[in-house]
Design an enzyme around this catalytic site. Structure first.
Site, PDB file in Angstrom:
ATOM      1  N   HIS A   1       8.682  -4.920  -9.942  1.00 27.15           N
ATOM      2  CA  HIS A   1       8.157  -5.918  -9.008  1.00 27.15           C
ATOM      3  C   HIS A   1       6.648  -5.764  -8.958  1.00 27.15           C
ATOM      4  CE1 HIS A   1       7.583  -8.594  -5.707  1.00 27.15           C
ATOM      5  NE2 HIS A   1       7.133  -7.631  -4.906  1.00 27.15           N
TER       6      HIS A   1
ATOM      7  N   ASP B   1       3.323  -7.268  -7.649  1.00 25.38           N
ATOM      8  CA  ASP B   1       2.636  -8.176  -6.730  1.00 25.38           C
ATOM      9  C   ASP B   1       1.362  -8.723  -7.362  1.00 25.38           C
ATOM     10  OD1 ASP B   1       4.205  -8.068  -4.236  1.00 25.38           O
ATOM     11  OD2 ASP B   1       3.698  -5.939  -4.275  1.00 25.38           O
TER      12      ASP B   1
ATOM     13  N   ASP C   1      11.177 -10.062  -2.650  1.00 27.29           N
ATOM     14  CA  ASP C   1      10.263  -9.451  -1.681  1.00 27.29           C
ATOM     15  C   ASP C   1       9.835 -10.340  -0.520  1.00 27.29           C
ATOM     16  OD1 ASP C   1       8.839  -7.291  -0.685  1.00 27.29           O
ATOM     17  OD2 ASP C   1       7.030  -7.754  -1.809  1.00 27.29           O
TER      18      ASP C   1
ATOM     19  N   HIS D   1       3.372 -14.099  -2.183  1.00 33.40           N
ATOM     20  CA  HIS D   1       3.875 -13.718  -0.857  1.00 33.40           C
ATOM     21  C   HIS D   1       3.030 -12.652  -0.166  1.00 33.40           C
ATOM     22  CE1 HIS D   1       6.035 -11.099  -3.778  1.00 33.40           C
ATOM     23  NE2 HIS D   1       5.852 -10.161  -2.864  1.00 33.40           N
TER      24      HIS D   1
END
Length: 995
Positions: free
Chosen positions: A84, A86, A208, A458
């Site tokens: 994951h 970001d 997430d 996000h």
């Protein structure tokens, strides 16, 4: 623009609606003379102006069936290796990619991709999924042609699978649907053009984001996804779903689209997006590796297998089939992929080795799409859900509802940047080839597209990043604005190049403070061109900073326009009218000997009104007291005030929980707010105010405290009341963080129901202390009743509806009957322990005492059956606001002063969402029917649009219809069919609420 019509190969894409019916062709390459009916659905059409060239690049490779075989009489455990990554959070996008600033967080995305590809090549059984196209795009551009061919092979064989595929994994609460569609299209287009059909994601993957919006599910369904997986949902909701085996469900994501158009299979992952406890084998993890040398004293294979099988069997108890999924990875993992794969290889070998001893557990490398395929083969019925997954709480006092408002200046900048990008895209199309090769070097929309796409992440527009990362997002947006300026200059040289042109633009410096660079202050004569990105005419108030006391303004036809100078803020104010998808130019001249306009000022205003609205104020307190619609003969009691929470932000020190408010979490210490006032905190509150009346606008200026003020503004021809609020710097000298709200208390009998939008599109009904699909045990009466408001919210009863349109995403709720409150600003002194590791305390060199934020709320009062006819267009005007450009002195006499890109305005129900250059010869067009099926007796009905008669400067020669994200032909889009359980899914709310 030249009078001749351009003939381009344009991709036209239709979106959404009541029923669009278009008379242009069903064959992909034929130019027919037909219309298009706009239904309430997203439908996208590739239109050609000229020759229809290749709209989407389809791979010539054949995708290999890549899913490992499963065993029908066993528990099949699908291991999904993933990372994951970001797109900005604790570090900037650039820092994350290159592995810079590891003192903040050890993470380097380029090394992750290097290492994963290397390890996939060593064992054909291995699998990996990747999500964030923004990072993959960067990495891909740096690879050699041989490495690119190797990666293509991995993709074609299904060993490297893309999921989600957008430029980023967008936030679901604070994003507008138009920007989400754009960023998804950008990422999916790159994958499509690079890998063809083998690279097209089949699964949406939002592991997430902090709560999940119904509109996102609807969009994913219409983009062709077979399923949607996420990791976060309310802890009470999860507990109930585990007991009922409803962690996998069918989400019916629209109340207007005919099923299964917006139906989306949705799976809730068992461990968020982390591996099971004890099975993390990344370099950032502390779990022991599998030690499989039996001669070693610390040989642990038996223990590892025993623990794993226990976890798998327990997980199977709360899921419905003999297939379960386990995410094997986490934040920025697999930088040394050998660690993960070496242990996963062993885990699979040793667990499956027990099958010869009657074990019923089968472990395999897998992907979300392979797992979803097995669930589909099970041919079961699934629980149905029709509401959304907001608000999200991970424990009793930890509601993730603060980020709905966090960083309000960045949220506003993102919103107007979206408007600027849409204008940039439109002008690139309407300007034709000259806009890309003009005398100013050509325009560039790609920089702005990428900046806006990254801003949807996000941890971007959500406001949950570190301050230096927020500054970087703003810097990228500012760079995008600069690259789009060439397109904006086209307003002055479509027919003749003007030698003098400048721009009035809003510049957001890294501290997110808005500064107006005025070209009008010292000018004696100048022109203002107003470009309208909407497909219907608009009337818009222009307010320009000036030094003079009197001006004349004339429109494109030379007719005088009423104007006035407001001395309170030294602004020239006049109303402009702009044609659909076009511009109109206004000439402004200073009157050297002009006398200042007359105005009426009162210290104690009691009423302002125009021919549509009447607004009264309490003579004692100075607050609003009523609002009346003079057309419909409606009147409600309306009081507005500003408060801060106790609603002071919690510092975590109370007997219930140590959780403080922070960038993510909203947790007031009490349900009783403090009134913001310049007087002592007593029951008798008086707001200092002043009334100024001009012919064009009436303004009541209110001062609630030294750091909170407001202008109540009513324009002469407006059906909406404007509340322009200014908050900041929020004082913290009392060592209390504060969360500032405004609350509208009315006489409307709401019965504790209220309505908020979902990503700016459909409206959802809410009820205090209530969740439609599970029994809520409320533990935070304020934070637990806050919802995202992206563009509008309303309260209503059988007679009256009060709608509030916002200029950015904000959080709000209806805590009291007849009340609607909206959080405007947050300044906090504690971190909420969700990873960002710094308090939400925005300051700058210009405002060292704290950030000052200004915004607008627009209020309208209507009868409930027809209220949407007013508030939907109003919200669109705020989202896509006119763009102003300026020219000093006289214009060339040959300059065109007015232009519309349409032959006629679109019907009120139809919104032009996208008009963008797709390639050299094609254009992408999205039209949407913007009314829900139940909203309006008139505007919810089907509408017919004739595409051949739509544009004034473009000839439509053909079209092809695409899916929502424009990466598949619509007639080739095949999705899994799912069967819902009967009698489930509808919110337990009165049917009359939708009438």
């Amino acid at each position: 623009m030249a009078a001749r019509k351009q003939q381009l190969a344009v991709v036209l894409l239709f979106l959404l609606g009541g029923v669009l019916s278009f008379p242009l062709g069903q064959d992909r390459k034929d130019a027919l003379t037909c219309g298009y009916e706009v239904s309430y659905l997203y439908s996208f059409t590739a239109l050609c102006f000229g020759l229809l060239l290749c709209v989407c690049s389809w791979s010539v490779f054949v995708c290999v069936q890549s899913c490992h075989a499963t065993k029908p009489n066993m528990l099949n455990v699908h291991l999904v290796p993933h990372t994951h990554d970001d797109v900005g959070w604790l570090k900037t996008v650039d820092q994350y990619f290159y592995g810079d600033r590891n003192d903040i967080q050890h993470a380097g995305v380029q090394y992750i991709l290097d290492s994963v590809v290397d390890q996939l090549l060593k064992n054909p059984d291995r699998r990996f999924i990747y999500v964030e196209t923004a990072f993959f795009y960067r990495w891909w551009k740096q690879q050699s042609s041989s490495m690119q061919q190797t990666v293509r092979q991995l993709v074609n064989e299904g060993r490297l699978e893309f999921v989600n595929g957008g430029w980023c994994m967008s936030d679901e609460a604070t994003t507008h649907y138009s920007a989400v569609i754009d960023q998804m299209t950008m990422g999916l287009r790159f994958l499509n053009e690079t890998f063809g059909a083998c690279g097209r994601p089949r699964v949406a993957w939002h592991i997430d984001p902090f709560g999940h919006a119904r509109e996102h599910a609807s969009m994913f369904a219409q983009m062709g996804y077979d399923g949607f997986f996420f990791g976060r949902l309310d802890y009470q909701d999860r507990a109930r779903r585990m007991m009922a085996k409803e962690q996998e469900l069918l989400w019916r994501a629209s109340d207007s689209l005919t099923p299964p158009v917006a139906d989306l299979f949705t799976g809730i992952l068992p461990n968020g997006y982390n591996p099971p406890e004890g099975f993390c084998w990344d370099q950032s993890c502390d779990d022991p590796p599998i030690r499989d040398d039996p001669d070693l004293e610390d040989y642990n294979v038996d223990d590892v297998v025993k623990r794993f099988m226990a976890i798998a069997e327990n997980q199977a108890l709360v899921y419905k089939t003999n297939h379960i999924i386990m995410t094997m990875g986490s934040d920025f993992q697999y930088e040394n992929a050998n660690l993960w794969y070496k242990n996963l290889d062993k885990l699979i070998r040793y667990v499956n080795g027990l099958q010869s001893n009657s074990s019923k557990v089968n472990v395999l490398y897998s992907t979300p799409s392979c797992y979803l395929q097995e669930l589909h083969r099970a041919n079961l019925t699934w629980a149905l859900k029709t509401d959304d997954f907001f608000p999200y709480a991970d424990s009793a006092h930890d509601f993730w509802t603060g980020y709905f408002t966090s960083r309000p200046a960045l949220k506003r900048y993102e919103r107007i940047s979206n408007s600027n990008l849409q204008t940039c895209n439109q002008l690139e199309v309407l300007g034709g080839p000259v806009s890309r090769k003009g005398p100013f070097g050509g325009g560039d929309s790609q920089t702005m597209k990428k900046a806006m796409a990254v801003a949807q992440h996000h941890d971007a527009v959500s406001g949950t990043e570190k301050q230096h990362v927020a500054n970087d997002y703003a810097r990228k947006l500012a760079s995008g604005w600069q690259h789009c300026q060439v397109f904006q200059s086209l307003l002055f040289w479509w027919d003749v190049v003007s030698e003098h042109f400048t721009f009035l633009r809003t510049l957001y410096i890294p501290t997110l403070v808005s500064m107006i660079l005025s070209v009008s202050v010292a000018l004696i004569q100048f022109s203002v061109s107003v470009y309208n990105p909407l497909a219907r005419p608009v009337t818009w108030p222009v307010r320009l900073p000036v030094n003079g006391t009197a001006y004349t303004v004339s429109d494109a036809n030379g007719k005088p326009v009423d104007c006035q100078v407001s001395f309170a803020v030294n602004e020239l104010v006049f109303q402009v009218q702009a044609p659909p998808l076009g511009y109109s130019t206004y000439s402004v001249s200073l009157l050297q000997d002009g006398s200042p306009p007359t105005s009426t000022q009162h210290r104690t205003p009691t009423v302002i009104q125009n021919k549509f609205l009447k607004v009264t104020f309490d003579p004692d307190t100075g607050l609003l007291s009523s609002l009346s619609n003079l057309e419909t003969q409606q009147s409600i009691k309306l009081t507005q005030n500003f408060y801060w929470l106790v609603y002071n932000a919690s510092d975590g020190n109370n007997s219930l929980s140590i959780q403080p408010s922070g960038a993510y979490i909203f947790r007031p210490n009490s349900s009783t707010p403090f009134i913001i006032s310049s007087t002592a905190q007593t029951e008798s509150i008086q707001v200092r105010r002043e009334l100024v009346i001009y012919t064009l606008v009436q303004e009541v200026r209110q001062w609630f405290s030294p750091w909170v003020s407001q202008v109540v503004r009513l324009y002469a021809d407006s059906r909406a009341l404007e509340l322009e609020w200014t908050v900041g710097p929020v004082p913290i000298d009392d060592s209390l963080g504060k969360e500032v709200i405004t609350r509208l208390d009315t006489s409307i009998q709401t019965g504790e129901y209220f309505y908020t939008d979902s990503n700016g599109r459909e409206m959802l009904q809410r009820k205090k202390d209530f969740r439609p699909t599970w029994q809520l045990k409320q533990s935070e009466p304020i934070a637990g009743n806050y919802y995202p408001i992206n563009s509008r919210a309303f309260i209503k009863d059988d007679v009256d509806q009060l709608t509030v349109v916002t200029d950015r995403s904000q959080g709000g709720g209806s805590i009291h009957n007849g009340s609607l409150e909206i959080m405007l600003h947050r300044r906090l002194l504690y971190d909420d322990v969700r990873g960002v590791a710094e308090p939400l305390n925005e300051t700058s060199d210009i405002f060292p005492e704290g950030l000052v934020v200004r915004g607008r709320l627009l209020l309208s009062l209507d009868r409930p059956p027809s209220a949407a006819d007013a508030h939907r267009p109003l919200a669109q005007e705020v989202v896509l606001q006119p763009l102003l450009t300026f020219t000093d002195g006289d214009l060339n006499p040959n300059t065109r002063l007015e232009f519309s890109g349409l032959q006629a305005a679109l019907p009120p129900a139809v919104h032009l969402l996208t008009l963008s250059q797709w390639d050299k010869d094609s254009v992408l067009l999205r039209l949407e029917h913007q009314f829900q099926s139940w909203e309006s007796k008139v505007n919810s009905q089907p509408v017919t649009v004739n595409l051949q008669k739509l544009f004034s400067t473009l000839d439509v020669l053909g079209m092809s219809e695409l899916n929502l994200s424009a990466n598949q032909w619509k007639d080739e889009m095949k999705r899994f069919d799912w069967t819902p359980q009967k009698g489930t899914g509808r919110p337990n709310l009165p049917l009359t609420s939708l009438q």
